[in-house]
Design a protein around this motif. Structure first.
Motif, PDB file in Angstrom:
ATOM      1  N   VAL A  28       0.838  -1.201   0.000  1.00 46.55           N
ATOM      2  CA  VAL A  28       0.000   0.000   0.000  1.00 46.55           C
ATOM      3  C   VAL A  28       0.872   1.250   0.000  1.00 46.55           C
ATOM      4  N   MET A  29       1.881   1.267   0.873  1.00 46.05           N
ATOM      5  CA  MET A  29       2.780   2.425   0.931  1.00 46.05           C
ATOM      6  C   MET A  29       3.467   2.653  -0.415  1.00 46.05           C
ATOM      7  N   MET A  30       3.907   1.564  -1.031  1.00 46.86           N
ATOM      8  CA  MET A  30       4.604   1.680  -2.314  1.00 46.86           C
ATOM      9  C   MET A  30       3.678   2.211  -3.397  1.00 46.86           C
ATOM     10  N   ASP A  31       2.462   1.659  -3.477  1.00 52.08           N
ATOM     11  CA  ASP A  31       1.552   2.048  -4.547  1.00 52.08           C
ATOM     12  C   ASP A  31       0.962   3.437  -4.328  1.00 52.08           C
ATOM     13  N   LEU A  32       0.860   3.854  -3.086  1.00 52.98           N
ATOM     14  CA  LEU A  32       0.429   5.233  -2.816  1.00 52.98           C
ATOM     15  C   LEU A  32       1.421   6.213  -3.423  1.00 52.98           C
ATOM     16  N   ASP A  33       2.713   5.888  -3.243  1.00 51.92           N
ATOM     17  CA  ASP A  33       3.792   6.729  -3.758  1.00 51.92           C
ATOM     18  C   ASP A  33       3.613   8.180  -3.303  1.00 51.92           C
ATOM     19  N   ALA A  34       3.308   8.342  -2.023  1.00 47.28           N
ATOM     20  CA  ALA A  34       3.068   9.680  -1.484  1.00 47.28           C
ATOM     21  C   ALA A  34       4.385  10.416  -1.259  1.00 47.28           C
ATOM     22  N   ASP A  35       4.333  11.721  -1.411  1.00 46.63           N
ATOM     23  CA  ASP A  35       5.482  12.554  -1.059  1.00 46.63           C
ATOM     24  C   ASP A  35       5.538  12.772   0.444  1.00 46.63           C
ATOM     25  N   VAL A  36       4.368  12.886   1.042  1.00 47.18           N
ATOM     26  CA  VAL A  36       4.263  13.060   2.490  1.00 47.18           C
ATOM     27  C   VAL A  36       3.177  12.111   2.985  1.00 47.18           C
ATOM     28  N   LEU A  37       3.522  11.236   3.924  1.00 45.20           N
ATOM     29  CA  LEU A  37       2.612  10.188   4.386  1.00 45.20           C
ATOM     30  C   LEU A  37       2.454  10.249   5.904  1.00 45.20           C
ATOM     31  N   GLY A  38       1.228  10.509   6.363  1.00 41.32           N
ATOM     32  CA  GLY A  38       0.917  10.396   7.778  1.00 41.32           C
ATOM     33  C   GLY A  38       0.658   8.944   8.123  1.00 41.32           C
ATOM     34  N   VAL A  39       1.237   8.477   9.215  1.00 38.91           N
ATOM     35  CA  VAL A  39       1.128   7.075   9.610  1.00 38.91           C
ATOM     36  C   VAL A  39       0.467   6.991  10.984  1.00 38.91           C
ATOM     37  N   VAL A  40      -0.548   6.145  11.082  1.00 43.97           N
ATOM     38  CA  VAL A  40      -1.284   5.943  12.328  1.00 43.97           C
ATOM     39  C   VAL A  40      -1.085   4.504  12.797  1.00 43.97           C
ATOM     40  N   GLU A  41      -0.876   4.317  14.082  1.00 44.57           N
ATOM     41  CA  GLU A  41      -0.683   3.013  14.726  1.00 44.57           C
ATOM     42  C   GLU A  41       0.648   2.358  14.371  1.00 44.57           C
ATOM     43  N   ALA A  42       1.705   3.114  14.365  1.00 48.37           N
ATOM     44  CA  ALA A  42       3.057   2.547  14.267  1.00 48.37           C
ATOM     45  C   ALA A  42       3.617   2.384  15.667  1.00 48.37           C
ATOM     46  N   GLU A  43       4.418   1.350  15.877  1.00 44.15           N
ATOM     47  CA  GLU A  43       4.891   1.031  17.223  1.00 44.15           C
ATOM     48  C   GLU A  43       5.844   2.078  17.798  1.00 44.15           C
ATOM     49  N   SER A  44       6.752   2.569  16.980  1.00 46.67           N
ATOM     50  CA  SER A  44       7.768   3.503  17.466  1.00 46.67           C
ATOM     51  C   SER A  44       8.529   4.044  16.254  1.00 46.67           C
ATOM     52  N   PRO A  82      12.653   3.551  -0.170  1.00 44.95           N
ATOM     53  CA  PRO A  82      12.411   4.124   1.159  1.00 44.95           C
ATOM     54  C   PRO A  82      12.196   5.630   1.081  1.00 44.95           C
ATOM     55  N   LEU A  83      11.378   6.132   1.986  1.00 40.30           N
ATOM     56  CA  LEU A  83      11.213   7.569   2.092  1.00 40.30           C
ATOM     57  C   LEU A  83      12.420   8.143   2.822  1.00 40.30           C
ATOM     58  N   ARG A  84      12.727   9.398   2.587  1.00 40.31           N
ATOM     59  CA  ARG A  84      13.948  10.007   3.125  1.00 40.31           C
ATOM     60  C   ARG A  84      13.825  10.362   4.601  1.00 40.31           C
ATOM     61  N   HIS A  85      12.664  10.833   5.023  1.00 39.45           N
ATOM     62  CA  HIS A  85      12.512  11.333   6.387  1.00 39.45           C
ATOM     63  C   HIS A  85      11.447  10.526   7.125  1.00 39.45           C
ATOM     64  N   VAL A  86      11.742  10.165   8.365  1.00 42.49           N
ATOM     65  CA  VAL A  86      10.820   9.399   9.197  1.00 42.49           C
ATOM     66  C   VAL A  86      10.823  10.009  10.593  1.00 42.49           C
ATOM     67  N   MET A  87       9.643  10.405  11.075  1.00 46.28           N
ATOM     68  CA  MET A  87       9.585  10.993  12.407  1.00 46.28           C
ATOM     69  C   MET A  87       8.345  10.503  13.144  1.00 46.28           C
ATOM     70  N   LEU A  88       8.540  10.161  14.407  1.00 50.82           N
ATOM     71  CA  LEU A  88       7.449   9.744  15.280  1.00 50.82           C
ATOM     72  C   LEU A  88       7.835  10.092  16.703  1.00 50.82           C
ATOM     73  N   ILE A  89       6.913  10.702  17.423  1.00 49.47           N
ATOM     74  CA  ILE A  89       7.120  11.045  18.828  1.00 49.47           C
ATOM     75  C   ILE A  89       6.244  10.123  19.666  1.00 49.47           C
ATOM     76  N   ASP A  90       6.836   9.439  20.648  1.00 52.72           N
ATOM     77  CA  ASP A  90       6.055   8.541  21.492  1.00 52.72           C
ATOM     78  C   ASP A  90       4.891   9.283  22.138  1.00 52.72           C
ATOM     79  N   GLY A  91       3.710   8.659  22.097  1.00 53.82           N
ATOM     80  CA  GLY A  91       2.512   9.268  22.652  1.00 53.82           C
ATOM     81  C   GLY A  91       2.087   8.647  23.971  1.00 53.82           C
TER      82      GLY A  91
END
Length: 370
Positions: A121-137, A156-165
């Motif tokens: 799904v991520m590959m076929d979306l081919d988004a420039d900016v992708l919001g991700v919900v329910e990732a572990e960390s 792979p996308l270049r930038h990955v950011m997630l802040i623990d909630g």
């Protein structure tokens, strides 16, 4: 710029209680876990608290061991409890300061087919900016990006950011972006609180500033509101309404500070027209991407499960300046189980069973000329 959001329902590991065949099976476990965790966190334990703790521990399979089928009780120091030889559980601690440890949900690996379909799904979306919900960390999201996507032929996308909630189940929200769309300033709202001290957001409402190749800056807020899954309907609705109101307030603060381009997206766990979402959907000038003339819902109005109207719970909300720049938009469902009588859409060939689906949620996307 192609902007998208996707509830991945965890990437490598998921709480066992959330991985059962139906939500109804896991719900009682999660409710008892939440109740026990709340009691264990109290400064002082009353006699009634201790009795209830023992009942919940037994119900969670902790009567004979600190490892139950779905939860794990970690006791690092201090005396929380003892287990008499004749059975039962006796709570010895008189408060949280008397012991050091934690109550945790046990994880198990995500179905390998589901993992691969999430990546597809991520590959076929081919988004420039992708919001991700329910990732572990963030480490898990970064590993999925650099290991699983390339293994299936993706980039792979270049930038990955997630802040623990705030959620102890390992379901956080984050943002990924391609080269040319750097993530700049970030602001977490994980510690926003009500007057009574309760945290507002079940996970977080992070603000990510993203710059496009043309130099335009936008702020993206990713959200995952309180579910309807456990707790009373009234309390869940009230929590979502508070969350929606706070996001609306943050949006107005951004607009008041001159931020023109704002996108708010994620899993809001409620439908358009619902009272809990009214502060955000009705009381601001934000526009739902579903309302744009160029948006294609693929023949179904929802985004979750079988995608009926009552399952429209995922959103991309855009400020007026972004909404007027939308060129196209849609719902991507190939990673979802399509039902069987009849099949509602054509999934990937690898989605042979419901449990092979990449997620119960569709991905949503919008092409924006910015």
């Amino acid at each position: 710029m192609k902007l998208a959001v996707y509830n991945v329902e965890n990437l490598f590991d998921r709480a066992k209680a959330m991985n059962l065949d139906t939500w109804e099976q896991g719900r009682p476990v999660l409710e008892k876990f939440a109740q026990l965790n709340e009691l264990l966190g109290q400064i002082d334990y009353s006699a009634a608290d201790k009795t209830r703790m023992a009942e919940l521990m037994a119900a969670l399979g902790l009567e004979k061991s600190d490892t139950g089928p779905f939860v794990l009780l970690r006791r690092n120091r201090g005396g929380l409890l003892r287990r008499p030889r004749d059975g039962g559980i006796h709570i010895e601690a008189n408060g949280r300061a008397d012991w050091v440890g934690s109550l945790e949900l046990r994880d198990e690996p995500v179905n390998e087919h589901a993992m691969r379909n999430t990546a597809r799904v991520m590959m076929d979306l081919d988004a420039d900016v992708l919001g991700v919900v329910e990732a572990e960390s963030r480490p898990v999201l970064a590993a999925f990006n650099t290991e699983i996507l390339p293994a299936l032929g993706g980039t792979p996308l270049r930038h990955v950011m997630l802040i623990d909630g705030n959620d102890e189940r390992g379901i956080d929200v984050g943002l990924m972006s391609r080269e040319g769309y750097p993530i700049g300033r970030m602001r977490s709202h994980v510690d926003d609180r009500l007057a009574n001290g309760q945290t507002i957001f079940s996970r977080d409402c992070p603000e990510f500033e993203v710059t496009t190749p043309s130099g335009v800056r936008l702020v993206i807020l990713v959200n995952h509101f309180k579910s309807k899954g456990y707790g009373s309907t009234a309390s869940s609705n009230a929590r979502r309404r508070v969350q929606a109101a706070r996001v609306a307030e943050i949006y107005r603060e951004l607009s008041g500070n001159g931020v023109e381009h704002v996108a708010i997206m994620g899993d809001f766990n409620d439908t358009p027209g619902s009272a809990p979402l009214a502060p955000l959907l009705d009381d601001t000038d934000l526009k739902d991407i579903f309302e744009h003339p160029a948006f294609d819902d693929g023949g179904w109005p929802g985004t979750y499960d079988l995608c009926n109207a009552s399952n429209k719970i995922d959103y991309i909300l855009l400020s007026p300046s972004l909404f007027e720049r939308v060129q196209a938009g849609g719902v991507f469902r190939k990673g979802m189980w399509p039902g069987s009588r009849p099949r509602r859409w054509e999934p990937y060939d690898e989605v042979g069973r419901k449990q092979d689906a990449g997620s119960d949620h569709a991905a949503i996307w919008a092409d924006i000329d910015i």
